[in-house]
Design an enzyme around this catalytic site. Sequence first.
Site, PDB file in Angstrom:
ATOM      1  N   ASP A   1     -12.383  -9.817  -1.810  1.00 17.12           N
ATOM      2  CA  ASP A   1     -13.681  -9.991  -1.150  1.00 17.12           C
ATOM      3  C   ASP A   1     -14.642  -8.961  -1.739  1.00 17.12           C
ATOM      4  O   ASP A   1     -14.216  -7.965  -2.308  1.00 17.12           O
ATOM      5  CB  ASP A   1     -13.609  -9.925   0.394  1.00 17.12           C
ATOM      6  CG  ASP A   1     -12.907  -8.711   0.952  1.00 17.12           C
ATOM      7  OD1 ASP A   1     -12.845  -7.673   0.266  1.00 17.12           O
ATOM      8  OD2 ASP A   1     -12.423  -8.784   2.102  1.00 17.12           O
TER       9      ASP A   1
ATOM     10  N   GLU B   1      -6.346 -10.193  -2.313  1.00 15.89           N
ATOM     11  CA  GLU B   1      -7.182 -10.073  -1.097  1.00 15.89           C
ATOM     12  C   GLU B   1      -8.654  -9.947  -1.470  1.00 15.89           C
ATOM     13  O   GLU B   1      -9.403  -9.166  -0.878  1.00 15.89           O
ATOM     14  CB  GLU B   1      -6.735  -8.854  -0.274  1.00 15.89           C
ATOM     15  CG  GLU B   1      -5.264  -8.895   0.118  1.00 15.89           C
ATOM     16  CD  GLU B   1      -4.824  -7.742   1.017  1.00 15.89           C
ATOM     17  OE1 GLU B   1      -5.681  -7.044   1.576  1.00 15.89           O
ATOM     18  OE2 GLU B   1      -3.599  -7.552   1.149  1.00 15.89           O
TER      19      GLU B   1
ATOM     20  N   HIS C   1     -10.485  -5.510  -2.734  1.00 15.28           N
ATOM     21  CA  HIS C   1     -11.547  -5.391  -1.723  1.00 15.28           C
ATOM     22  C   HIS C   1     -12.677  -4.600  -2.377  1.00 15.28           C
ATOM     23  O   HIS C   1     -12.641  -3.372  -2.418  1.00 15.28           O
ATOM     24  CB  HIS C   1     -11.032  -4.668  -0.472  1.00 15.28           C
ATOM     25  CG  HIS C   1      -9.993  -5.439   0.270  1.00 15.28           C
ATOM     26  ND1 HIS C   1     -10.272  -6.635   0.900  1.00 15.28           N
ATOM     27  CD2 HIS C   1      -8.677  -5.214   0.460  1.00 15.28           C
ATOM     28  CE1 HIS C   1      -9.181  -7.100   1.470  1.00 15.28           C
ATOM     29  NE2 HIS C   1      -8.185  -6.258   1.216  1.00 15.28           N
TER      30      HIS C   1
ATOM     31  N   GLU D   1       0.798  -1.229   0.000  1.00 18.91           N
ATOM     32  CA  GLU D   1       0.000   0.000   0.000  1.00 18.91           C
ATOM     33  C   GLU D   1       0.833   1.283   0.000  1.00 18.91           C
ATOM     34  O   GLU D   1       0.638   2.167   0.841  1.00 18.91           O
ATOM     35  CB  GLU D   1      -0.974  -0.023   1.188  1.00 18.91           C
ATOM     36  CG  GLU D   1      -1.888  -1.247   1.123  1.00 18.91           C
ATOM     37  CD  GLU D   1      -2.774  -1.443   2.349  1.00 18.91           C
ATOM     38  OE1 GLU D   1      -2.679  -0.657   3.303  1.00 18.91           O
ATOM     39  OE2 GLU D   1      -3.566  -2.407   2.347  1.00 18.91           O
TER      40      GLU D   1
ATOM     41  N   ASN E   1       2.021  -4.609  -3.405  1.00 18.87           N
ATOM     42  CA  ASN E   1       0.605  -4.950  -3.231  1.00 18.87           C
ATOM     43  C   ASN E   1      -0.161  -3.685  -2.848  1.00 18.87           C
ATOM     44  O   ASN E   1       0.299  -2.921  -2.002  1.00 18.87           O
ATOM     45  CB  ASN E   1       0.542  -5.987  -2.092  1.00 18.87           C
ATOM     46  CG  ASN E   1      -0.804  -6.622  -1.886  1.00 18.87           C
ATOM     47  OD1 ASN E   1      -1.422  -7.090  -2.842  1.00 18.87           O
ATOM     48  ND2 ASN E   1      -1.254  -6.661  -0.637  1.00 18.87           N
TER      49      ASN E   1
END
Length: 449
Positions: free
Chosen positions: A268, A266, A238, A161, A202
């Site tokens: 979702d 990641e 996300h 990040e 990432n």
Amino acid sequence: MRSLRPGFTVASLLTGLATLGALLFTAPAAQAADAPLRDLADAQGKVIGTAVTGGKLTGTYAEVAAREFNWLTPGNAMKWESVEPSRGSFNWAEADQIVDFAEANGQEVRGHTLVWHSQNPSWLTNGGFTPAELRTLLMNHIDTEMGRYRGRVEAWDVVNEPFNEDGTYRQTIWSDNLGQDYIAEALTRARAADPSAKLYINDYNVEGVNAKSTALYNLVRSLKERGVPIDGVGLQAHLILGQVPSTFQQNIQRFADLGVDVAITELDIRMQLPATADKLAQQAADYRAVMNACVAVDGCSGATVWGFTDSDSWIPDWFEGYGAATPYDENYAPKPAYHAIAESLGGTTQPGDGCTATYSVVNQWNTGFTGQVRIACTDTALSAWKVNWTFGAGQRISQAWNANCTQSGTAVSCTNASYNGTVPPGGSVTFGFNGTWSGSNPVPEVTLG
Ligand code: G3I
């Protein structure tokens, strides 16, 4: 949504005959479920992973994690605050447990994460260290953690990040003290610490083409031009229900064209609670869109979901009123999203395959009747359901229980109540209703979605 054909089962036949004769419709026999996701992914040359919590790796959680996934990411266990809560005092227990579990089950591990602005120990962030001291601490941290798992962790999210939403560099303890080239320094050190590990940057909100993903793209291009080791980018993903970026595949492709791997790290897809059959169907479409985008690009290695069950997801703690973001519900019933992932990896099982809905009239008098629908699953499960039918002779529902039913003209739609959406393998749910009829009361054909 599948059409159900008439048929008979002994038990339901007896129930129906008790009062009325053979007034029922039921579904065809169950079909075999697909192979586990990891086998489907293997056949496509893709990986399918999940974030895990070490303390939960027993019982059903462990069984599903081992059976369905071929990669694992420790959700928190490898973060700096987890492994070195006080300076020089290390706690590797959960990280070791996850790496051991992965090896025992033929899974690869994605290490997460070495250089981040968050979940750092307070001794580090409040230590008043000089830039030179911070550089030494960071390099030692990379050496220590990567060294411990050298050769056992396939890929590392080395830098996590680093960007703001507008594509500028995030101000962090690292960029503030070491300058923006902390990223190149960390990657170079990481290559030396474990030459066999694949090294990634990432970030989130970099799934579509936008200012942030373009900044990441420009960084990766310049790192490659400079000869800095960089093997891949992680697109966290996300996402929010109904909001898969339309440029997802195009974005994956442009990174792949730079010669780096793209991993969805990641995944979702959160929704406002409660989850309904319609929202879960939209979520399945969203998961399918994400997975299809990855499958379509050779340079996309696969996807990791950020927790595979809604009972182990960060979403409810962080977004009030939101949840149900993962492919399994809280009772480990695979949701439509699970089947969408399977289908994008070449599977054929649809949600509700292996489940049947049987309509029967259980009692009938001069102008009224009581009906019921029984939903039963064999080797697959439902996490929410909707049963539709059309009345053929002017019947009307006046009252329903154990379901929310609406009737518009001749069309009836019933969805689960808040407490009975889950139908596990081998389980069943029954709901009932009172209605009116005149002339005749034929049994309608029902569909289960
Ligand atoms: O372990 C403590 C527990 O002892 C305590 O009782 C409890 C009380 O709140 O907190 C527990 O720690 C929580 C930890 O997760 C473990 O469950 C922290 O409060 C909580 O802040 C922490 O959240 C994690 C979050 O990162 C922190 O940024 C989530 O689990 C984790 O899924 C999430 O993962 C991040 C990725 O690393 C990077 N990308 C975004 C993603 C989602 O935020």
